[in-house]
Motif scaffolding. Structure first.
Motif: not given
Length: 214
Positions: A50-61
């Motif tokens: 099992s895994l909890a993960w995320f994505t998030i924008g970095h520096a607008g690029v």
């Protein structure tokens, strides 16, 4: 070339041919397929699958991907009474891993997760609303950075059924789910570096559980 060397080479070729002939039918006999048994029951989350993960924008690029390596919990599903379904998840905040040690150190610090003061991230469901076969909306309360907010996960069943090939503690009657939602980190008191890091965080939870009771 000596006769003994020729003999050795022939034996090696023969063994290789026999092994190849054995592997072909084995590969066809063990085709991957989705299990579609009933998921009803109480399950213990398998932290190794099992895994909890995320994505998030970095520096607008770009987009940064991170995960949490330590997760535990339980869930209960009943297709006849989905309103009583329950999910409880605990995540060790310090287990964050974004593939960059310096960034992980900063994320564990007071500007972000502040893991010394808030070592555990939790989610507790309040109700489940089915949305077609094997899917639905899971309502609950997420506690992150010491702040508790309501969230709604979109849940999809991956599969369920008996898996005898895996030994204990992984094998048995298993089920798996994928859940996604989007939160604003500022709503949980993590607004640092707003000009460099996006406010919206896309959360993904992939769970595999071992049934402990029907």
């Amino acid at each position: 070339m000596s006769s003994s060397r020729v003999s050795t080479m022939c034996r090696a070729a023969l063994v290789s041919g026999l092994l190849s002939g054995m592997l072909v039918p084995l590969a066809h006999a063990a085709r991957y397929h989705r299990l579609t048994g009933s998921a009803n029951g109480t399950y213990r989350i398998d932290p190794n699958h099992s895994l909890a993960w995320f994505t998030i924008g970095h520096a607008g690029v770009a987009v940064v991907v991170g995960r949490f390596d330590k997760m535990s919990g339980t869930y209960t599903f009943n297709s006849a009474a989905p309103a009583r379904d329950k999910v409880a998840i605990r995540i060790a905040a310090a287990s964050i891993d974004t593939n960059f040690a310096m960034r992980d150190h900063d994320l564990r610090g007071p500007d972000f997760f502040n893991v010394r003061e808030f070592p555990v991230i939790t989610f507790r469901s309040t109700r489940f609303q089915p949305k077609g076969a094997g899917a639905g909306l899971l309502y609950g309360r997420l506690t992150l950075h010491g702040v508790t907010r309501p969230v709604v996960f979109h849940v999809r069943e991956i599969g369920a059924g008996p898996v005898a090939a895996l030994p204990k503690p992984w094998g048995g009657y298993l089920s798996g789910y994928e859940a996604t939602t989007t939160i604003r980190r500022s709503a949980f008191g993590m607004a640092a570096y707003a000009g460099m890091i996006a406010n919206r965080v896309h959360l993904h939870v992939n769970i595999e559980g071992v049934r402990t009771a029907r």
